[in-house]
Motif scaffolding. Sequence first.
Motif, PDB file in Angstrom:
ATOM      1  N   PRO A  97     -41.898  -0.387 -40.075  1.00  0.00           N
ATOM      2  CA  PRO A  97     -42.499  -1.671 -40.496  1.00  0.00           C
ATOM      3  C   PRO A  97     -41.465  -2.693 -40.963  1.00  0.00           C
ATOM      4  O   PRO A  97     -41.760  -3.871 -41.071  1.00  0.00           O
ATOM      5  CB  PRO A  97     -43.419  -1.265 -41.647  1.00  0.00           C
ATOM      6  N   PHE A  98     -40.254  -2.222 -41.228  1.00  0.00           N
ATOM      7  CA  PHE A  98     -39.229  -3.118 -41.760  1.00  0.00           C
ATOM      8  C   PHE A  98     -38.492  -3.827 -40.612  1.00  0.00           C
ATOM      9  O   PHE A  98     -38.237  -3.235 -39.573  1.00  0.00           O
ATOM     10  CB  PHE A  98     -38.216  -2.334 -42.599  1.00  0.00           C
ATOM     11  N   PRO A  99     -38.131  -5.076 -40.823  1.00  0.00           N
ATOM     12  CA  PRO A  99     -37.399  -5.802 -39.770  1.00  0.00           C
ATOM     13  C   PRO A  99     -35.967  -5.300 -39.652  1.00  0.00           C
ATOM     14  O   PRO A  99     -35.462  -4.653 -40.572  1.00  0.00           O
ATOM     15  CB  PRO A  99     -37.423  -7.265 -40.264  1.00  0.00           C
ATOM     16  N   PRO A 100     -35.297  -5.536 -38.539  1.00  0.00           N
ATOM     17  CA  PRO A 100     -33.904  -5.087 -38.396  1.00  0.00           C
ATOM     18  C   PRO A 100     -32.995  -5.808 -39.379  1.00  0.00           C
ATOM     19  O   PRO A 100     -33.294  -6.920 -39.836  1.00  0.00           O
ATOM     20  CB  PRO A 100     -33.550  -5.466 -36.947  1.00  0.00           C
ATOM     21  N   PRO A 101     -31.877  -5.171 -39.747  1.00  0.00           N
ATOM     22  CA  PRO A 101     -30.974  -5.827 -40.723  1.00  0.00           C
ATOM     23  C   PRO A 101     -30.395  -7.127 -40.161  1.00  0.00           C
ATOM     24  O   PRO A 101     -30.133  -7.244 -38.964  1.00  0.00           O
ATOM     25  CB  PRO A 101     -29.868  -4.785 -40.931  1.00  0.00           C
ATOM     26  N   GLN A 102     -30.226  -8.071 -41.066  1.00  0.00           N
ATOM     27  CA  GLN A 102     -29.713  -9.378 -40.655  1.00  0.00           C
ATOM     28  C   GLN A 102     -28.250  -9.265 -40.220  1.00  0.00           C
ATOM     29  O   GLN A 102     -27.462  -8.567 -40.866  1.00  0.00           O
ATOM     30  CB  GLN A 102     -29.850 -10.372 -41.801  1.00  0.00           C
ATOM     31  N   ALA A 103     -27.914  -9.948 -39.147  1.00  0.00           N
ATOM     32  CA  ALA A 103     -26.523  -9.924 -38.662  1.00  0.00           C
ATOM     33  C   ALA A 103     -25.605 -10.609 -39.661  1.00  0.00           C
ATOM     34  O   ALA A 103     -25.960 -11.638 -40.246  1.00  0.00           O
ATOM     35  CB  ALA A 103     -26.442 -10.624 -37.310  1.00  0.00           C
ATOM     36  N   LYS A 104     -24.427 -10.002 -39.842  1.00  0.00           N
ATOM     37  CA  LYS A 104     -23.484 -10.543 -40.821  1.00  0.00           C
ATOM     38  C   LYS A 104     -22.856 -11.820 -40.296  1.00  0.00           C
ATOM     39  O   LYS A 104     -22.498 -11.916 -39.122  1.00  0.00           O
ATOM     40  CB  LYS A 104     -22.395  -9.510 -41.117  1.00  0.00           C
TER      41      LYS A 104
END
Length: 356
Positions: free
Chosen positions: A250-257
Amino acid sequence: MPSTYDKDKPWDTEDIDKWTVKPFKREDNVAGHFTDESSFSCLFPKYREQYLKGAWPIVKSACSKHGIEAFLDLIEGSMTVKTTRKTYDPAAILNARDLIKLLARSVPAPQALKIFEDEVACDVIKIRSLVGNKERFVKRRQRLLGPNGSTLKALELLTECYILVQGNTVCTMGGYKGLKSLRRIVEDTMANIHPIYALKELMIRKELANNPELKDESWDRFLPNFKKRSLAKRRVPHKVTDKTKKVYTPFPPPQAKSKVDLQIESGEFFLSKQAKERRTREDRDEKMKEKMEAKKHERLEAYVAPVEESEKKKKKRKRESGESKGEEKKKSKQEDGEGKEKKKKKRKSDVADEDD
């Protein structure tokens, strides 16, 4: 009640040509001057200022013949046309509006003044919005021009229209039929359809129009049918997506650095300006050294000595050469023995002759 639309009219005789466009003269305007004043204005770019300044007297005199007043504002960079009490043709102000529009789009004044003729119309086609990518747009616009303007010249001859490709627009002047076909060709070219197909079709249509026997027949059998090539038969697509089922989260993918985050992680963000410059200089020097070494290796490849043979191969070659030498010696010895025997026989025969 039966229809009466197809009945012969008393004023509809055979000597009347219904398709001729009669010029609108001053005598045709029975009502007199207009009650309201109409005006149109158009801005022009800075590079057209000098040309318009020199050509404006000609434009002004041509407009005054139709009762239109023209103004050129060099400070604001605009052209204005408006009706006067001498204007007798209602369409003259619309032609004057098209005139200033064409002059702003870099059409020469002598060509633009032809817009006042009854059989001449104009069309300004905006092509920049038809293609998203700038490089692709420039290529397709160049395709419309052709090598040394040959495609554009061919279109002008076949459609009997004036065409000017300038910036993000295409200005066309001519008859309504030619303008309609030109707009279709320009839009197709921007949609990645080469204009050569349209040129071939126009040439065939022009040939068929000159033939009176084919005037009332269908021309479909003479026109070329260019089949559209689809990429449906391609087996492997260019972009192969991974269609394997993944675990639902359910969690979105980690934000790109971001670039700043990466610099903070590497410690480059906290370096001073001089240290950053020194670091970039060192990286550049390292890359230069690597390139120089690679080039040095390439140059030295021409001077590399050939690979020497192993000792086993050398011994083999010596044996082979030794055997051949021994055979040659034996042959030479045999030849020497045969020669000595012949000499001995000769001596014995000589001695026997002397005794006799």
